[in-house]
Design a protein around this motif. Structure first.
Motif, mmCIF file in Angstrom:
data_model
loop_
_atom_site.group_PDB
_atom_site.id
_atom_site.type_symbol
_atom_site.label_atom_id
_atom_site.label_comp_id
_atom_site.label_asym_id
_atom_site.label_seq_id
_atom_site.Cartn_x
_atom_site.Cartn_y
_atom_site.Cartn_z
ATOM 1 N N CYS A 127 16.461 66.516 89.851
ATOM 2 C CA CYS A 127 15.857 65.465 88.845
ATOM 3 C C CYS A 127 17.047 64.156 88.620
ATOM 4 N N GLY A 128 18.086 64.422 88.888
ATOM 5 C CA GLY A 128 18.710 63.033 88.993
ATOM 6 C C GLY A 128 20.173 63.340 88.148
ATOM 7 N N LEU A 129 20.290 64.717 87.735
ATOM 8 C CA LEU A 129 21.493 65.109 86.985
ATOM 9 C C LEU A 129 21.599 64.412 85.446
ATOM 10 N N THR A 130 21.450 63.053 85.088
ATOM 11 C CA THR A 130 21.537 62.565 83.990
ATOM 12 C C THR A 130 20.357 63.137 82.942
ATOM 13 N N LYS A 131 20.868 63.157 81.756
ATOM 14 C CA LYS A 131 19.580 63.403 80.686
ATOM 15 C C LYS A 131 18.667 62.692 80.903
ATOM 16 N N ALA A 132 18.758 61.298 80.978
ATOM 17 C CA ALA A 132 17.632 60.442 81.012
ATOM 18 C C ALA A 132 16.599 60.644 82.109
ATOM 19 N N LYS A 133 17.223 60.843 83.255
ATOM 20 C CA LYS A 133 16.544 61.032 84.494
ATOM 21 C C LYS A 133 15.591 62.428 84.583
ATOM 22 N N CYS A 134 16.442 63.638 83.880
ATOM 23 C CA CYS A 134 15.603 64.881 83.611
ATOM 24 C C CYS A 134 14.689 64.642 82.716
ATOM 25 N N TYR A 135 14.710 64.062 81.560
ATOM 26 C CA TYR A 135 13.775 64.061 80.687
ATOM 27 C C TYR A 135 12.549 63.022 81.355
ATOM 28 N N ALA A 136 13.050 62.023 82.191
ATOM 29 C CA ALA A 136 11.749 61.469 82.748
ATOM 30 C C ALA A 136 10.853 62.227 83.555
ATOM 31 N N GLU A 137 11.668 63.062 84.511
ATOM 32 C CA GLU A 137 11.018 63.900 85.530
ATOM 33 C C GLU A 137 10.052 64.772 84.625
ATOM 34 N N ALA A 138 10.479 65.348 83.532
ATOM 35 C CA ALA A 138 9.722 66.182 82.682
ATOM 36 C C ALA A 138 8.700 65.685 82.311
ATOM 37 N N GLU A 139 8.728 64.249 81.911
ATOM 38 C CA GLU A 139 7.512 63.602 81.168
ATOM 39 C C GLU A 139 6.540 63.353 82.390
ATOM 40 N N ARG A 140 6.989 63.085 83.566
ATOM 41 C CA ARG A 140 6.160 62.671 84.687
ATOM 42 C C ARG A 140 5.358 64.175 85.117
ATOM 43 N N LEU A 141 6.089 65.142 85.172
ATOM 44 C CA LEU A 141 5.324 66.067 85.059
ATOM 45 C C LEU A 141 4.286 66.567 84.297
ATOM 46 N N LEU A 142 4.637 66.463 83.002
ATOM 47 C CA LEU A 142 3.747 66.857 81.981
ATOM 48 C C LEU A 142 2.262 65.763 82.148
ATOM 49 N N ASP A 143 2.855 64.611 82.184
ATOM 50 C CA ASP A 143 1.548 63.754 82.552
ATOM 51 C C ASP A 143 0.836 63.735 83.555
ATOM 52 N N SER A 144 1.376 64.272 84.814
ATOM 53 C CA SER A 144 0.357 64.799 85.834
ATOM 54 C C SER A 144 -0.505 65.934 85.564
ATOM 55 N N LEU A 145 0.107 66.487 84.534
ATOM 56 C CA LEU A 145 -0.779 67.927 84.253
ATOM 57 C C LEU A 145 -1.513 67.569 82.973
ATOM 58 N N GLU A 146 -1.847 66.307 82.765
ATOM 59 C CA GLU A 146 -2.519 66.019 81.494
ATOM 60 C C GLU A 146 -2.133 66.093 80.307
ATOM 61 N N ILE A 147 -0.757 66.275 80.082
ATOM 62 C CA ILE A 147 -0.198 66.598 78.560
ATOM 63 C C ILE A 147 0.242 65.247 78.283
ATOM 64 N N ASP A 148 -0.249 64.711 77.030
ATOM 65 C CA ASP A 148 0.172 63.262 76.323
ATOM 66 C C ASP A 148 1.669 63.744 75.968
ATOM 67 N N THR A 149 2.549 62.651 77.025
ATOM 68 C CA THR A 149 4.009 62.865 76.663
ATOM 69 C C THR A 149 4.378 62.070 75.307
ATOM 70 N N LYS A 150 3.569 61.182 74.538
ATOM 71 C CA LYS A 150 3.899 60.657 73.343
ATOM 72 C C LYS A 150 3.548 61.544 72.221
ATOM 73 N N THR A 151 2.595 62.256 72.388
ATOM 74 C CA THR A 151 2.077 63.257 71.186
ATOM 75 C C THR A 151 2.409 64.789 71.332
ATOM 76 N N VAL A 152 1.750 65.309 72.208
ATOM 77 C CA VAL A 152 1.517 66.709 72.681
ATOM 78 C C VAL A 152 2.866 67.345 73.050
ATOM 79 N N ALA A 153 3.791 66.544 74.083
ATOM 80 C CA ALA A 153 4.908 66.805 74.705
ATOM 81 C C ALA A 153 5.811 67.111 73.572
ATOM 82 N N LYS A 154 5.757 66.629 72.300
ATOM 83 C CA LYS A 154 6.936 66.814 71.380
ATOM 84 C C LYS A 154 6.606 67.845 70.413
#
Length: 243
Positions: A127-154
């Motif tokens: 995922c890129g090791l850094t916290k920011a890159k791991c978080y961005a990858e988690a958001e990318r996966l959730l977005d691709s599975l149609e989970i709103d990363t600004k609301t539902v993901a939190k």
């Protein structure tokens, strides 16, 4: 010692497996002569309840050890390594979508997705090791599975619908690009329309990561989309029904 990954070997090979719970003659047990899933393939195991799928998945994941035979995952013979090494191998190389999802209820959706990275440096590295890159990858996966990363993901997992929990569980399995994804009846609690939409998303993620997909289902209607279909009652010879 864990062997190096052989990219030319099949993802999964079971050979001459004999498994039994306990020593009683009336305990559940079965044999499997041969089962193989190639790299990047999708295979669905179809069978009714009691056919032995839970025990079979336990053997594939390395949480159960057969009395005889070989379980080889990504070139690693599980019979040659101990329990702690199998746990480490599973964390690094296998993503699991559980039937009941097994999300931590009071963690947010995105924190549930990030959980496997706490147990696997190789997946965190992917995922890129850094916290920011791991978080961005988690958001990318959730977005691709149609989970709103600004609301539902939190939101906490306990606050999500069944369909949302299912997609979070899928994102958690795929994070860090493990080579083998195991899906244990992931559509059993969904209606038909949502089932097919989820399968679209699942295959999209599999194609993107190049992973191998092994899924168990009692629903033959979704089976036609897989590279291969394995009937559990033809694969397994058992001495009684699994509970």
């Amino acid at each position: 010692m864990i062997s190096s990954i052989n990219s030319k070997s099949p993802t999964l090979l079971l050979s001459n497996i004999v498994f039994a719970w306990g020593s009683s003659t009336d305990s559940f047990g079965f044999t499997i002569n041969h089962f193989e899933v190639g790299r990047g393939e999708s295979n669905i195991l179809v069978g009714r309840s009691g056919a032995g799928k839970s025990t079979l998945l336990g053997i594939v994941c390395g949480t159960l050890k057969p009395q005889r035979g070989k379980t080889i995952v990504l070139g690693q013979n599980f019979g040659e390594i101990g329990g702690r090494a199998r746990d480490r191998f599973r964390a690094d190389h296998i993503g699991i979508i559980f039937q009941q999802f097994n999300l931590l209820p009071y963690l947010s959706a995105i924190d549930n997705v990030l959980l496997p990275l706490n147990f696997s440096i190789s997946r965190k590295h992917a995922c890129g090791l850094t916290k920011a890159k791991c978080y961005a990858e988690a958001e990318r996966l959730l977005d691709s599975l149609e989970i709103d990363t600004k609301t539902v993901a939190k939101q906490k997992a306990v606050e999500l619908s069944i369909g949302q929990q299912q997609r979070v569980a899928a994102a958690r399995a795929f994070i860090g690009s493990p080579e083998l994804i195991i899906a244990d009846e992931p559509t059993s609690s969904l209606d038909e329309e949502v089932q097919f939409k989820f399968m679209d998303q699942l295959f999209s993620q599999q194609k993107e990561t190049g992973s191998t997909l092994l899924m168990v289902s009692h629903n033959p209607r979704i089976a036609e989309r897989f590279n291969s279909i394995t009937q559990l009652d033809q694969l397994i010879t058992k001495n009684k029904e699994e509970d």
